[in-house]
Design a protein around this motif. Structure first.
Motif, PDB file in Angstrom:
ATOM      1  N   GLU A   5       0.833  -1.199   0.000  1.00  0.00           N
ATOM      2  CA  GLU A   5       0.000   0.000   0.000  1.00  0.00           C
ATOM      3  C   GLU A   5       0.869   1.251   0.000  1.00  0.00           C
ATOM      4  O   GLU A   5       0.352   2.362  -0.042  1.00  0.00           O
ATOM      5  N   PHE A  10      -5.286  -3.338  -5.571  1.00  0.00           N
ATOM      6  CA  PHE A  10      -6.395  -2.396  -5.588  1.00  0.00           C
ATOM      7  C   PHE A  10      -6.070  -1.219  -6.497  1.00  0.00           C
ATOM      8  O   PHE A  10      -4.916  -0.918  -6.766  1.00  0.00           O
ATOM      9  N   SER A  36      -5.830   2.587  -6.649  1.00  0.00           N
ATOM     10  CA  SER A  36      -5.684   3.645  -5.653  1.00  0.00           C
ATOM     11  C   SER A  36      -6.445   4.891  -6.058  1.00  0.00           C
ATOM     12  O   SER A  36      -6.541   5.219  -7.241  1.00  0.00           O
ATOM     13  N   SER A  72      -4.470  -1.881 -14.661  1.00  0.00           N
ATOM     14  CA  SER A  72      -3.881  -1.280 -13.460  1.00  0.00           C
ATOM     15  C   SER A  72      -2.431  -0.855 -13.662  1.00  0.00           C
ATOM     16  O   SER A  72      -1.876  -0.139 -12.831  1.00  0.00           O
ATOM     17  N   SER A 131      -6.049 -12.508  -9.992  1.00  0.00           N
ATOM     18  CA  SER A 131      -6.749 -11.784  -8.918  1.00  0.00           C
ATOM     19  C   SER A 131      -7.204 -12.778  -7.857  1.00  0.00           C
ATOM     20  O   SER A 131      -8.388 -13.089  -7.731  1.00  0.00           O
ATOM     21  N   SER A 187      -9.968 -11.558  -5.559  1.00  0.00           N
ATOM     22  CA  SER A 187     -11.276 -11.151  -6.090  1.00  0.00           C
ATOM     23  C   SER A 187     -11.767 -12.076  -7.193  1.00  0.00           C
ATOM     24  O   SER A 187     -12.498 -11.646  -8.081  1.00  0.00           O
ATOM     25  N   SER A 199     -12.175  -0.675  -1.656  1.00  0.00           N
ATOM     26  CA  SER A 199     -11.804  -1.501  -2.808  1.00  0.00           C
ATOM     27  C   SER A 199     -12.973  -2.358  -3.269  1.00  0.00           C
ATOM     28  O   SER A 199     -12.954  -2.919  -4.364  1.00  0.00           O
ATOM     29  N   GLU A 259     -14.904  -4.287  -7.289  1.00  0.00           N
ATOM     30  CA  GLU A 259     -15.402  -5.664  -7.311  1.00  0.00           C
ATOM     31  C   GLU A 259     -16.900  -5.684  -7.596  1.00  0.00           C
ATOM     32  O   GLU A 259     -17.381  -6.537  -8.356  1.00  0.00           O
ATOM     33  N   SER A 270     -11.570   5.727  -5.565  1.00  0.00           N
ATOM     34  CA  SER A 270     -10.645   4.848  -6.280  1.00  0.00           C
ATOM     35  C   SER A 270     -11.217   4.315  -7.590  1.00  0.00           C
ATOM     36  O   SER A 270     -10.579   3.491  -8.242  1.00  0.00           O
TER      37      SER A 270
END
Length: 591
Positions: free
Chosen positions: A315, A342, A344, A374, A392, A395, A495, A499, A520
């Protein structure tokens, strides 16, 4: 939180509130957000310039100014306030009697700005923290935290069922993670990764948990759960010594050796702001955990353990910097990967790597993202950053989502609250007002609240004797299960929003109308599936829009969701697993 003096008594009503988490005039909020967004590159340049003399100093990288963590450090906020004030002055828009600030250093600079521009009607007022807060921060917080860490270390030792046999295996894979009481059997950070590893790979792979948001009374059970878990955990406290805890808590003494040279913004000296921020980082517990992570890596090296691969849950916060700094120093030949799963928000600056961080060794060798789209996001300020796309794991449920599975008689609105107590209270209060105004159709809508796992939701609802009938607090810990039962998601900086969109579930982002909005959602996502609102009326209108869409609109939503899946959620494949675990280069690795 603050003592407002005359302002609180109503003597001055025309006030510009520039305090961190203050109430900025809603008319000015869009301009403040616009200016703050444009200042991101300039702020990064400033941090790079300040950091150059301290690139090899671990103490520097564990503090507020270098962290660029806008949720824990006030520095970016104050930086933006200076440019915002300058913009108001230059455009003759400073029509306020008083400006409130919560920094003495900022107060002096803004006073000078007003004086230099011959503005005498507007006064600057420093808002002092409550005396109790000063006492706790200055005299009680660190000693209390020190005692807690000592007790935690003792509990970790007592949790061993027999004499500890430290691992002596070579070429390990170490994975940085967090742990919260009640989540030892649920991997909310790496999802299904462990289940997709071969038995031989599992035998060399160990998770390194940092225990957060856990009271001492739950420590024994969490350590025992970790030691008997079906996943491999390497307990950090098994390698740390009491001297390492003392080292972590002595950081303020070491900071006295760091002197900030002259730094000017808009022609005004700001070194005093930086010096204050350097010594008064609000998130002290994270600083301590970061130093302990750094010392753990040192002790690991001393124990003779070799590491083939070190994966960081990335992060960009100080604990990530400590992890990468430690491995780059004590295991320079070890491959390091940052797992950034994620998207940002633009103001989460620490999650966007910059060149001085790479030069200092506080970044991983490679960044791993879970979708091709991303790549551009993480490379915004470091275009040549090495980035790979991996599955992923966290997710993967978005690929199993059934678009037509829900009962339409009652609409479920899932509210995922961020970690910030301020943002959570703001979202919760606005949704309550929405419920009050629905009246006619409220029986057909139910609101399910999912607090952040590290958040004490009781603080938010303490002013309410009971929740309205249409509200419930989610008992289910699994976000996928909650999402798949929902028709709509309301949030700000979670986040969960991306999803939800990948499942075709529309999202309402409640923007902050009196400060920065931490959003985000990628800018290219269509308004047909996500709407950003501020007022109660706008929330109601957005809910009506999504709940009353035509068949054609629903088909479009499904098409958009499939595109989001493909762009941001890479399916699990063996090649993807091998890439993440660096198996392609394993034979050639020189540990």
């Amino acid at each position: 939180m603050y003592k407002f003096g005359k302002i609180q008594q109503g003597i001055m009503d025309n006030v510009l509130d520039l305090c961190l988490n203050g109430k900025l005039d809603p008319k000015l909020s869009p301009a403040f957000n616009r200016i703050a967004f444009s200042l991101r590159p300039k702020f990064n340049e400033l941090i790079s310039e300040i950091s150059k003399p301290f690139k090899s100093n671990i103490d520097w990288w564990m503090q507020g100014p270098s962290s660029r963590h806008t949720a824990s450090s006030s520095f970016f906020h104050y930086f933006c306030c200076l440019y915002f004030m300058n913009d108001l002055i230059k455009n003759n828009q400073l029509s306020y009697d008083s400006v409130l600030v919560d920094s003495q250093e900022l107060c002096i600079i803004i006073n000078n700005m007003l004086h230099d521009n011959k503005i005498i009607k507007c006064k600057v007022q420093y808002v002092k923290p409550l005396l109790l807060k000063i006492i706790i921060r200055k005299y009680l917080k660190i000693p209390a935290l020190f005692c807690k860490k000592i007790v935690q270390q003792i509990i970790a030792i007592l949790s061993r069922e027999e004499r500890l046999n430290l691992i002596t295996r070579n070429n390990l894979v170490l994975i940085d993670t967090y742990m919260i009481a009640g989540y030892t059997d649920i991997d909310r950070w790496y999802g299904t990764l462990w289940n997709h590893l071969s038995n031989s790979l599992k035998s060399e792979t160990f998770f390194i948990p940092t225990i957060v948001s856990t009271p001492l009374k739950a420590m024994m059970s969490i350590y025992k759960d970790l030691r008997t878990n079906n996943r491999n955990f390497l307990i950090r406290e098994d390698y740390l010594k009491i001297s390492d805890i003392f080292f972590a808590f002595q950081y303020k003494n070491r900071l006295k050796k760091i002197n900030i040279r002259s730094v000017k913004v808009l022609g005004y000296e700001i070194s005093n702001i930086i010096q204050y921020e350097l010594k008064n980082y609000r998130d002290v517990s994270t600083i301590i955990e970061s130093f302990l992570t750094y010392r753990f890596i040192k002790r690991l090296k001393e124990s003779g353990i070799t590491v083939r691969l070190a994966i960081d849950w990335f992060e960009g916060q100080v604990i990530d910097k400590a992890w990468n700094f430690g491995f780059n120093k004590y295991y320079p030949a070890t491959k390091t990967i940052g797992y950034r799963v994620f998207e940002s928000d633009p103001f989460d600056l620490c999650s966007y790597p910059i060149s001085v961080e790479r030069e200092a060794g506080v970044l991983p060798d490679v960044m791993a993202v879970q979708g091709a789209a991303s790549k551009q996001n993480v490379r915004e300020f470091l275009p040549d950053l090495d980035v790979i796309v991996i599955p992923s794991f966290k997710s993967q449920h978005v690929w199993q989502y059934n678009f037509s599975q829900k009962d339409e008689l009652i609409r479920t609105v899932l509210i995922t609250l961020p970690l910030s107590l301020y943002s959570s209270e703001r979202i919760f209060n606005k949704v309550l007002k929405v419920y009050e105004k629905l009246q006619i159709c409220r029986e057909k809508i139910r609101f399910v609240i999912k607090p952040h796992p590290a958040q004490l939701f009781n603080k938010i609802i303490s002013n309410f004797p009971e929740l309205p009938n249409g509200f419930s607090i989610a008992k289910e810990k699994s976000l996928p299960i909650l999402l798949h039962k929902s028709h709509l998601l309301i949030t700000e900086a979670s986040s969960s929003s991306l999803e939800a969109l990948a499942c075709g579930i529309p999202v309402i982002i409640i923007e902050d109308d009196s400060g920065l909005t931490f959003d985000s959602i990628p800018k290219n996502i269509s308004k047909e599936i996500v709407l950003k609102v501020k007022t109660t009326e706008q929330i109601i209108h957005a809910m009506q829009y999504f709940f009353n869409q035509t068949t054609d609109k629903l088909k479009l939503r499904k098409t958009l969701a499939e595109k989001i899946r493909a762009d941001y959620f890479e399916p699990i494949t063996q090649d993807g697993i091998d890439k993440f675990m660096d198996l392609d280069n394993k034979e050639n690795k020189n540990i």
